[in-house]
Design a protein around this motif. Sequence first.
Motif, PDB file in Angstrom:
ATOM      1  N   SER A   1       2.126   1.819  -3.610  1.00 12.26           N
ATOM      2  CA  SER A   1       1.132   1.656  -4.674  1.00 12.26           C
ATOM      3  C   SER A   1       1.000   2.946  -5.491  1.00 12.26           C
TER       4      SER A   1
ATOM      5  N   LEU B   1       0.830  -1.207   0.000  1.00 15.12           N
ATOM      6  CA  LEU B   1       0.000   0.000   0.000  1.00 15.12           C
ATOM      7  C   LEU B   1       0.864   1.256   0.000  1.00 15.12           C
TER       8      LEU B   1
ATOM      9  N   TYR C   1      -2.384  -7.421  -9.402  1.00 16.71           N
ATOM     10  CA  TYR C   1      -2.758  -8.351  -8.337  1.00 16.71           C
ATOM     11  C   TYR C   1      -1.884  -9.604  -8.322  1.00 16.71           C
TER      12      TYR C   1
ATOM     13  N   THR D   1      -4.330 -10.988   4.818  1.00 21.78           N
ATOM     14  CA  THR D   1      -4.496 -11.738   3.565  1.00 21.78           C
ATOM     15  C   THR D   1      -5.957 -11.819   3.167  1.00 21.78           C
TER      16      THR D   1
ATOM     17  N   LEU E   1       2.638 -11.680  -1.317  1.00 18.61           N
ATOM     18  CA  LEU E   1       1.957 -12.038  -0.068  1.00 18.61           C
ATOM     19  C   LEU E   1       2.062 -13.531   0.225  1.00 18.61           C
TER      20      LEU E   1
ATOM     21  N   SER F   1      -3.434  -1.715 -10.635  1.00 13.90           N
ATOM     22  CA  SER F   1      -3.688  -3.003  -9.985  1.00 13.90           C
ATOM     23  C   SER F   1      -2.866  -4.101 -10.643  1.00 13.90           C
TER      24      SER F   1
ATOM     25  N   TYR G   1      -7.042  -8.453   1.679  1.00 13.62           N
ATOM     26  CA  TYR G   1      -6.508  -8.291   0.321  1.00 13.62           C
ATOM     27  C   TYR G   1      -7.262  -9.176  -0.679  1.00 13.62           C
TER      28      TYR G   1
ATOM     29  N   TRP H   1      -9.609  -7.933  -3.839  1.00 11.69           N
ATOM     30  CA  TRP H   1      -9.312  -8.331  -5.216  1.00 11.69           C
ATOM     31  C   TRP H   1     -10.513  -9.037  -5.846  1.00 11.69           C
TER      32      TRP H   1
ATOM     33  N   LEU I   1       1.248  -8.756  -6.586  1.00  9.44           N
ATOM     34  CA  LEU I   1       0.954  -8.506  -5.175  1.00  9.44           C
ATOM     35  C   LEU I   1       0.777  -9.807  -4.407  1.00  9.44           C
ATOM     36  N   PHE I   2      -0.030 -10.723  -4.931  1.00  7.04           N
ATOM     37  CA  PHE I   2      -0.324 -11.933  -4.164  1.00  7.04           C
ATOM     38  C   PHE I   2       0.788 -12.966  -4.251  1.00  7.04           C
TER      39      PHE I   2
END
Length: 736
Positions: A224, A221, A230, A264, A237, A228, A267, A271, A233-234
């Motif tokens: 950012s 964040l 994702y 998690t 994570l 996006s 997030y 998403w 990002l994941f």
Amino acid sequence: MTSLLLLIFILIILVSWVYYKLNRRIEILEKQISDLSKKGSQENEEIKEIQNEEVILPTQATSYNFTSTATSTDRKETEQEIQKDWLVPFFDFIKNNILTIIGIFTLVLGIGYFVKYAIDKNWIGENSRMGIGFLAGFILIIAAHFIRKNYTIFSSIIMGGGLAVLYFTTTIAFREYHLFTQNTAFLITCAITLLSIFLSYRYNSETLIVFSLFGGFLAPLMISTGQSNYIFLFTYLSFLNIGMLITVYLKNWKSVGWIAFIFTAIYLYFWTIQKTDLTTIIFYIVTYIIFYAFALQNYFKYNMLSKLDILMLVLINFTSIIGLVYIFNVLRYDPLSIFPLAFALINVFFAFREYQNKKFERNYSVFAGIGISLLTLAVALQFKTHLITSVWAIEASLLLYIWKKTHHSIFKVFFYLLFPLVILSQMMTWTEYINNEKHLTVVFNPVFLTSLVVIASCFFNLILLKKESKEKSDTEFFENTFKILCFGVIYLSILFELIYQLSSLHLVIILTYSFLYSIVFTCLLLSIKNQLSISENLENLLIYGALLLFIAHISSSQIVNAVLSKEIDLSFYWVHLIYLLPLLYFIIKLIPKSQFLKQKTSYWIVSFVCILSVSLEFYRIYIFSNNSNYKNLFEHQEHFRVLYLPIIWAVLSCSFIFAGLKKNIPELNKIGFSLLGITILKLYLFDVWQMDNVSRIIAFLILGIILLMSSFMFQKFKNMLKNLVEKDENSADEEI
């Protein structure tokens, strides 16, 4: 400017050094005092041993099987450590370190305000600002390093503050000054996270890794740009969660796993809602595996599940299913039941593992309960029920089931928090009866099938709480409230489906069927009151509700007008009369078995319902037998009211008097004589002046005969009672 900065840092180091020396001196003094007190207590113990030497027993007899006893003790201590409430150490930590937390927060703000002031005065450039931030962060980390041995928690908080300064410096340098690219900023935040994890492991500090985890999850964040990405990002994570899992298995830091799960889940759900994509399913599955393994840490180590482990198992199963089924539902993929079935098989596997080991205890109950709940949910979703309502209803029942098996109150608390959400979600589901443009099929429609899931959940919950309501009288109010909510949900679910399916018919038909269903439902609850452990107060409430339903159905029915106007067929009147069966069952079977009749007013209410029913049904039969339309309706109504109604009331009054004398119930006698008095007053004050001569003669003759017969029966029963009393007195005298 440079000299000012140097002076500030020298002052910080000097103050820290003085503080360290003072605390070191205080610690040495505390140790000396502690040694002196220990020495004094040892001397006192020696004196007591000498004084009590004669009564000391041999210890040899208690030293057998030391190994097994120690093992058992260690296991109990381990179980207690696993089962202890995690909130207690958390609040102790806050209470004991609140000043330190406020202090480091104030220091970070002070550094920030100083840098802002320097920027406003144009003392330093952008690169210098970033350098000051990084330098301040590393100074805090180094200072924490030197005091870590004597002040573990204090140093962890200081080090966490230093890491926070590094995170915010990186964020500001990227977002405000654009000193490096997003990829570079991300690499720096990852490096800070790795450094914090390394320091946490190196210093064995759970407090520090909590700071690290917050920084690791907030880093995306911070850097950012609004675009996006994702997948990137994941992926990040997922690696962060894998590192969390390894740390938990090495250090047993449970708080780390819970913080990671909360971040998690937020997030993932964000998403899922923002961009519903099949790629998300991969990360849902990876997350499920990671946190399922996290929940089983104690299971693999000690072959047991703590209450927080069980709660994590419930949450990871049902939160994952909500997201996965939502994705399939939005993208219109089938079958929706594939994920509940897959997760159910995993839990059934562990339940089968316990079954093979012949351990039918807590672990078996938990795995079996989750597995059965997921299988039930799979069946419900296959029939296209509403996702959230079904999941929450089944999850609430599962939490209650686990509470009954483990007796951990946390599951009951979560159940009471979740059940109102089930009610609200079900209420939103009912609105589809109004908003749905297509006609829903009978029973097999998504709305009612969802209601069936909630109904089954309510019955299951009532059964589980049956023993609890017997054991604890102090929770009667909450148990009654919960039961009323359950009964209300079950009742309204079927009622709304009934009204919806009958909505195309005449209003009289809808009202008639609705009242009949309501009456039968209430009588059914009263008939199984023992199985549902319904309390006396709740039973009286249901009886009053049933009586009101009888009164409403009998008096508010517009069936006469509807039949005479040819809107409905006369044969429907027999459907209306079905209520007489539950009314007779209610009066003959249910009322005598209840505590309701202890109240004197109860006889009057029940008698009023009987009088109303007999009077109005004879009126309707009379109208239908003399009228096929509205012609002469008013005349027939007046004729019935003047001629036949007094006769009906006179017969009923005699019946009440007879029943009161036979069963020795004074209230029935009062009711009978009161109704008889009303009938006589009505006859002499109103009806007699509206009758023709023939009707007047008939009315007086019939009423006179009834009154004479009533008087005769009253005298007869009075003499019988008198003879019985005299016979009992004579028998007593003979025995004497």
